[in-house]
Design a protein around this motif. Sequence first.
Motif, PDB file in Angstrom:
ATOM      1  N   PHE A 227       0.848  -1.200   0.000  1.00  0.00           N
ATOM      2  CA  PHE A 227       0.000   0.000   0.000  1.00  0.00           C
ATOM      3  C   PHE A 227       0.880   1.244   0.000  1.00  0.00           C
ATOM      4  CE2 PHE A 227      -2.503  -3.364   1.961  1.00  0.00           C
ATOM      5  CZ  PHE A 227      -3.681  -3.285   1.243  1.00  0.00           C
ATOM      6  N   PRO A 228       1.656   1.428  -1.078  1.00  0.00           N
ATOM      7  CA  PRO A 228       2.550   2.582  -1.107  1.00  0.00           C
ATOM      8  C   PRO A 228       1.740   3.879  -1.021  1.00  0.00           C
ATOM      9  CG  PRO A 228       2.361   1.576  -3.282  1.00  0.00           C
ATOM     10  CD  PRO A 228       1.684   0.649  -2.321  1.00  0.00           C
ATOM     11  N   GLY A 229       2.219   4.776  -0.214  1.00  0.00           N
ATOM     12  CA  GLY A 229       1.532   6.061  -0.088  1.00  0.00           C
ATOM     13  C   GLY A 229       0.540   6.103   1.052  1.00  0.00           C
ATOM     14  N   HIS A 230       0.104   4.944   1.544  1.00  0.00           N
ATOM     15  CA  HIS A 230      -0.917   4.939   2.593  1.00  0.00           C
ATOM     16  C   HIS A 230      -0.398   5.629   3.866  1.00  0.00           C
ATOM     17  CE1 HIS A 230      -4.200   3.487   5.141  1.00  0.00           C
ATOM     18  NE2 HIS A 230      -3.268   3.192   6.027  1.00  0.00           N
TER      19      HIS A 230
ATOM     20  N   ALA B 154       2.169   7.694   4.164  1.00  0.00           N
ATOM     21  CA  ALA B 154       2.460   9.111   3.909  1.00  0.00           C
ATOM     22  C   ALA B 154       1.172   9.930   3.931  1.00  0.00           C
ATOM     23  CB  ALA B 154       3.168   9.263   2.561  1.00  0.00           C
ATOM     24  N   ALA B 155       0.091   9.382   3.365  1.00  0.00           N
ATOM     25  CA  ALA B 155      -1.182  10.109   3.349  1.00  0.00           C
ATOM     26  C   ALA B 155      -1.719  10.324   4.760  1.00  0.00           C
ATOM     27  CB  ALA B 155      -2.206   9.338   2.523  1.00  0.00           C
ATOM     28  N   ASN B 156      -1.281   9.473   5.686  1.00  0.00           N
ATOM     29  CA  ASN B 156      -1.732   9.608   7.072  1.00  0.00           C
ATOM     30  C   ASN B 156      -0.683  10.273   7.960  1.00  0.00           C
ATOM     31  OD1 ASN B 156      -4.504   8.231   7.439  1.00  0.00           O
ATOM     32  ND2 ASN B 156      -3.387   6.819   6.104  1.00  0.00           N
ATOM     33  N   GLY B 157       0.268  10.948   7.315  1.00  0.00           N
ATOM     34  CA  GLY B 157       1.237  11.743   8.054  1.00  0.00           C
ATOM     35  C   GLY B 157       2.357  10.954   8.698  1.00  0.00           C
TER      36      GLY B 157
ATOM     37  N   LEU C  93      -1.716  13.512  -2.674  1.00  0.00           N
ATOM     38  CA  LEU C  93      -2.166  13.228  -1.305  1.00  0.00           C
ATOM     39  C   LEU C  93      -1.198  12.310  -0.573  1.00  0.00           C
ATOM     40  CD1 LEU C  93      -5.966  12.743  -2.015  1.00  0.00           C
ATOM     41  CD2 LEU C  93      -4.979  14.483  -0.517  1.00  0.00           C
ATOM     42  N   THR C  94      -0.504  11.460  -1.340  1.00  0.00           N
ATOM     43  CA  THR C  94       0.438  10.539  -0.702  1.00  0.00           C
ATOM     44  C   THR C  94       1.865  11.081  -0.710  1.00  0.00           C
ATOM     45  OG1 THR C  94       0.868   9.352  -2.770  1.00  0.00           O
ATOM     46  CG2 THR C  94      -0.959   8.555  -1.404  1.00  0.00           C
TER      47      THR C  94
ATOM     48  N   CYS D 295      -5.705   4.167   1.625  1.00  0.00           N
ATOM     49  CA  CYS D 295      -5.242   4.336   0.245  1.00  0.00           C
ATOM     50  C   CYS D 295      -5.063   2.997  -0.459  1.00  0.00           C
ATOM     51  CB  CYS D 295      -3.876   5.019   0.223  1.00  0.00           C
ATOM     52  SG  CYS D 295      -3.918   6.741   0.596  1.00  0.00           S
TER      53      CYS D 295
END
Lengths: 264, 198
Positions: A154-157, A159-162, B51-52, B72
């Motif tokens: 889940f790349p980016g998951h 980062a999207a949640n800080g 967003l990511t 995501c």
Amino acid sequence: MDLLFDPLFRLPFFAGLVAATVAAVIGLYLRLRAEWLAALGFAHVAGAGGVAGLLLGATPLLAALGASALAVAVKGALQRTGNDVYAWLILFGWATMMVGASFSHHAKMLGDTLLEGQLYFAGPPELWATLAVAGATALLLPLLSRRLLRQRLFPGHDAANGLRAWPVTVGFDLLAAATIAVSALVMGVMAAFALVFMPAWVAFGVAGGWRRAVAWTAGLAGGVYTGAYVAAMAADLPFAPVLVGLAALLAPLRLLRRFQAGAA
Amino acid sequence: MTTPPLLAFDQLRAGYAEPVVGPLSFQLRAGEVVGLAGPNGSGKSTVFNVLTGSARRFAGRIHRLDGAGIACQAQTPYQGGELPLRGDELFRIMGSDPKVLPQALSVLLPRRLDRLSGGQRQSLVVWSALGHPGAIVLLDEPTNNLDAQGRALLIEGLQHLAPHRAALVISHDDAFLDQVCHRAVHLTPDGAPQPEAA
């Protein structure tokens, strides 16, 4: 065979067993990140650091660990993943180690030790270093495991949640570098690579899940290491080549996957 | 009283070396499913990537409601290479509740992901994002590889999204978006928006 039960050899055996098991489990995560060449990369950098440390009057073990940490910092600064950085580290580390080894007899002996492995001469410093990396791995890897898997699937998951990625990446790289450096100093570069690569390769093929894969790698590494230790002692053979040979013989275990697929 | 949006884009221009999408302005409110449609290369996934953190915001603002977590599902991050990870472990690493899975898919939980078909794998990945506790769900091309049954189950899942949650669904599949979205933002090939009701 009497040597096998000699108290003098208990410490090297135990240090190697711990290093082998931890290196194999680290290898599982390196394979997850498609970075299995890290074993050779960090081992060669550790070797270069050890030789440089000896030439500069520093403790080789600490210098090797320091060089590995420096390699982690360089990799972090480059923000690259994959095997290409490790291929460069192999070339740079090997060249530095071999050139450095040509400057003094002691440095050459250390270089030979790293390449061939001198498990039986492992002493308390190697044992403590091994226990330290094993303790750090036992403490940190369960915390990092979910994040490392999530980065893959889940790349980016996060980062999207800080949640920042670098503490996980650098933290794991430091664990891997320290484990591989200590393993290479205790058993030799190729033995360390065999333990990082082979059990994880088999586990990826046949384990029925991630937790089982961790158990597979640890079990295979412990088994291969103990088998190599006994065989080398019993037949008066050099330890590292026996271990690498036995590790290579694990390959047919991947065929179990065909039977599993047939049964499914 | 109107509840504040979970996610709001205000004149967003985003891209990589240079902007490729925008200016975009739209909001995502609780209970809504909003689509982001457009042809390949129109910058749909760039909105997801900004967003990511893997794409750059050149202008405008993105506002997320404090405390609203995001689930995501990126477009094809895992293509099925050898990986000893079971379906239930996939849900665990995402912190998702496997009970959200429809019965027809729950039989996949004990199986390794790399031994599933591409569609089965995609279903598990998408549903593990739906099962995440985050209030905002981001799905990037969730219907890729899905067969008719997987697609129908996903449509039903999105139509029954909990009222406190919202989803932004990026897809080039207009028929799918028509079935699940309350409204959609359509992008032109050069990344400019053409808002219209779904």
